[in-house]
Design an enzyme around this catalytic site. Structure first.
Site, PDB file in Angstrom:
ATOM      1  N   HIS A   1      10.277 -23.907   8.813  1.00 14.77           N
ATOM      2  CA  HIS A   1       9.252 -24.587   9.611  1.00 14.77           C
ATOM      3  C   HIS A   1       7.818 -24.339   9.143  1.00 14.77           C
ATOM      4  O   HIS A   1       6.985 -25.229   9.254  1.00 14.77           O
ATOM      5  CB  HIS A   1       9.365 -24.166  11.083  1.00 14.77           C
ATOM      6  CG  HIS A   1      10.547 -24.791  11.774  1.00 14.77           C
ATOM      7  ND1 HIS A   1      10.727 -24.734  13.132  1.00 14.77           N
ATOM      8  CD2 HIS A   1      11.604 -25.493  11.279  1.00 14.77           C
ATOM      9  CE1 HIS A   1      11.847 -25.380  13.462  1.00 14.77           C
ATOM     10  NE2 HIS A   1      12.409 -25.833  12.354  1.00 14.77           N
TER      11      HIS A   1
ATOM     12  N   ASP B   1       0.867  -1.176   0.000  1.00 15.00           N
ATOM     13  CA  ASP B   1       0.000   0.000   0.000  1.00 15.00           C
ATOM     14  C   ASP B   1       0.908   1.232   0.000  1.00 15.00           C
ATOM     15  O   ASP B   1       2.140   1.127  -0.137  1.00 15.00           O
ATOM     16  CB  ASP B   1      -1.005  -0.041   1.172  1.00 15.00           C
ATOM     17  CG  ASP B   1      -0.377   0.267   2.528  1.00 15.00           C
ATOM     18  OD1 ASP B   1       0.864   0.383   2.612  1.00 15.00           O
ATOM     19  OD2 ASP B   1      -1.138   0.395   3.504  1.00 15.00           O
TER      20      ASP B   1
ATOM     21  N   THR C   1       3.065  -0.900   8.689  1.00 17.49           N
ATOM     22  CA  THR C   1       3.612  -1.734   9.768  1.00 17.49           C
ATOM     23  C   THR C   1       3.898  -3.162   9.325  1.00 17.49           C
ATOM     24  O   THR C   1       4.589  -3.890  10.036  1.00 17.49           O
ATOM     25  CB  THR C   1       2.585  -1.832  10.916  1.00 17.49           C
ATOM     26  OG1 THR C   1       1.376  -2.406  10.372  1.00 17.49           O
ATOM     27  CG2 THR C   1       2.302  -0.473  11.534  1.00 17.49           C
TER      28      THR C   1
ATOM     29  N   ARG D   1       7.538 -33.280  10.286  1.00 16.10           N
ATOM     30  CA  ARG D   1       6.526 -32.872  11.274  1.00 16.10           C
ATOM     31  C   ARG D   1       5.984 -31.470  10.981  1.00 16.10           C
ATOM     32  O   ARG D   1       4.844 -31.151  11.312  1.00 16.10           O
ATOM     33  CB  ARG D   1       7.087 -32.958  12.693  1.00 16.10           C
ATOM     34  CG  ARG D   1       8.173 -31.939  13.004  1.00 16.10           C
ATOM     35  CD  ARG D   1       8.795 -32.184  14.377  1.00 16.10           C
ATOM     36  NE  ARG D   1       9.735 -31.153  14.753  1.00 16.10           N
ATOM     37  CZ  ARG D   1      10.989 -31.062  14.313  1.00 16.10           C
ATOM     38  NH1 ARG D   1      11.447 -31.968  13.479  1.00 16.10           N
ATOM     39  NH2 ARG D   1      11.770 -30.080  14.720  1.00 16.10           N
ATOM     40  N   HIS D   2       6.812 -30.652  10.317  1.00 14.09           N
ATOM     41  CA  HIS D   2       6.358 -29.289   9.999  1.00 14.09           C
ATOM     42  C   HIS D   2       5.272 -29.319   8.922  1.00 14.09           C
ATOM     43  O   HIS D   2       4.365 -28.487   8.925  1.00 14.09           O
ATOM     44  CB  HIS D   2       7.549 -28.439   9.563  1.00 14.09           C
ATOM     45  CG  HIS D   2       8.627 -28.387  10.592  1.00 14.09           C
ATOM     46  ND1 HIS D   2       8.426 -27.839  11.844  1.00 14.09           N
ATOM     47  CD2 HIS D   2       9.893 -28.871  10.582  1.00 14.09           C
ATOM     48  CE1 HIS D   2       9.530 -27.966  12.555  1.00 14.09           C
ATOM     49  NE2 HIS D   2      10.440 -28.591  11.824  1.00 14.09           N
TER      50      HIS D   2
ATOM     51  N   CYS E   1       3.168  -2.965   4.014  1.00 14.98           N
ATOM     52  CA  CYS E   1       2.313  -1.816   4.327  1.00 14.98           C
ATOM     53  C   CYS E   1       3.082  -0.969   5.336  1.00 14.98           C
ATOM     54  O   CYS E   1       4.300  -1.118   5.470  1.00 14.98           O
ATOM     55  CB  CYS E   1       0.920  -2.243   4.798  1.00 14.98           C
ATOM     56  SG  CYS E   1       0.836  -3.090   6.388  1.00 14.98           S
TER      57      CYS E   1
ATOM     58  N   ARG F   1       2.052 -30.050  10.617  1.00 19.81           N
ATOM     59  CA  ARG F   1       1.511 -28.871  11.323  1.00 19.81           C
ATOM     60  C   ARG F   1       0.891 -27.884  10.330  1.00 19.81           C
ATOM     61  O   ARG F   1      -0.142 -27.264  10.614  1.00 19.81           O
ATOM     62  CB  ARG F   1       2.629 -28.206  12.143  1.00 19.81           C
ATOM     63  CG  ARG F   1       3.034 -29.081  13.316  1.00 19.81           C
ATOM     64  CD  ARG F   1       4.318 -28.641  13.965  1.00 19.81           C
ATOM     65  NE  ARG F   1       4.698 -29.594  15.000  1.00 19.81           N
ATOM     66  CZ  ARG F   1       5.932 -29.717  15.490  1.00 19.81           C
ATOM     67  NH1 ARG F   1       6.903 -28.946  15.048  1.00 19.81           N
ATOM     68  NH2 ARG F   1       6.172 -30.601  16.429  1.00 19.81           N
TER      69      ARG F   1
ATOM     70  N   ARG G   1       7.312   1.517   7.352  1.00 19.64           N
ATOM     71  CA  ARG G   1       7.552   2.600   8.312  1.00 19.64           C
ATOM     72  C   ARG G   1       8.271   2.086   9.552  1.00 19.64           C
ATOM     73  O   ARG G   1       8.425   2.823  10.527  1.00 19.64           O
ATOM     74  CB  ARG G   1       6.207   3.228   8.712  1.00 19.64           C
ATOM     75  CG  ARG G   1       5.495   3.915   7.549  1.00 19.64           C
ATOM     76  CD  ARG G   1       4.083   4.344   7.927  1.00 19.64           C
ATOM     77  NE  ARG G   1       3.423   4.995   6.804  1.00 19.64           N
ATOM     78  CZ  ARG G   1       2.110   5.119   6.688  1.00 19.64           C
ATOM     79  NH1 ARG G   1       1.307   4.631   7.626  1.00 19.64           N
ATOM     80  NH2 ARG G   1       1.585   5.714   5.637  1.00 19.64           N
TER      81      ARG G   1
HETATM   82  C1  RB5 Z   1      -1.908   3.019   6.255  1.00 21.20           C
HETATM   83  O1  RB5 Z   1      -1.895   4.301   6.787  1.00 21.20           O
HETATM   84  C2  RB5 Z   1      -1.549   2.014   7.321  1.00 21.20           C
HETATM   85  O2  RB5 Z   1      -2.617   1.849   8.191  1.00 21.20           O
HETATM   86  C3  RB5 Z   1      -1.170   0.686   6.674  1.00 21.20           C
HETATM   87  O3  RB5 Z   1      -0.105   0.880   5.820  1.00 21.20           O
HETATM   88  C4  RB5 Z   1      -0.753  -0.429   7.603  1.00 21.20           C
HETATM   89  O4  RB5 Z   1       0.253  -0.003   8.479  1.00 21.20           O
HETATM   90  C5  RB5 Z   1      -1.822  -1.156   8.284  1.00 21.20           C
HETATM   91  O5  RB5 Z   1      -1.595  -2.127   9.036  1.00 21.20           O
END
Ligand code: RB5
Length: 150
Positions: free
Chosen positions: A97, A7, A66, A131-132, A64, A135, A108
């Protein structure tokens, strides 16, 4: 063929990752986004994961802000094992695994050099099976028994 998607929050890191893949001579397909305008990360996760499930691509990289939202979305899709990784050890182990077919990171959160090492560790590691594999079969059984019947 590696499916790549981000994104707007992951766009910049994705551009560096694409350069890294090109330098390594690895084939990829970019499923967007293509600039920093705001898009919804589930839409990108869907495109990348569909390409994996229809065998157009073998595995995928999703970015994205995070790495969290896009991994949550990817893991809703049957057959996808998306690993949210910000360290090299986890990246290696999630192939060995969990046979993760998607790796997710936060543009970010981490710098490009660490992202490159994470991707390299994940791509170079080998699934250990045994075994993996049992699972993983249990993970995918959860798609049926929980998502579909309750
Ligand atoms: C977008 O602002 C942000 O929410 C997205 O990139 C992401 O971090 C969501 O988990």
């Amino acid at each position: 063929m590696i499916a790549v998607g981000s994104d707007h929050g992951g766009f910049e890191l994705k551009t560096h990752i694409i350069k890294h893949l090109e330098e390594k001579g690895l084939e990829y397909k970019d499923f967007g986004c293509y600039d920093e305008n705001s898009v919804d990360y589930p839409d990108i996760a869907e495109k990348v994961c569909r390409a994996i499930n229809n065998k157009e691509c073998e595995n995928g990289i999703l970015i994205c802000g995070t790495g969290i939202g896009i991994s949550m979305a990817a893991n809703k899709i049957d057959g996808i094992r998306a690993a949210h990784c910000h360290d090299v050890y986890s990246a290696e182990m999630t192939k060995r695994h969990n046979n993760a077919n998607v790796i997710c990171m936060g543009g970010r959160v981490i710098g490009r050099e660490l992202a490159f090492r994470i991707i390299d560790a994940w791509l170079e590691a080998e699934f250990e099976g045994g075994r993996h594999a049992d699972r993983i079969a249990k993970i995918h059984n959860l798609e049926k028994i929980i998502n579909r019947k309750e």
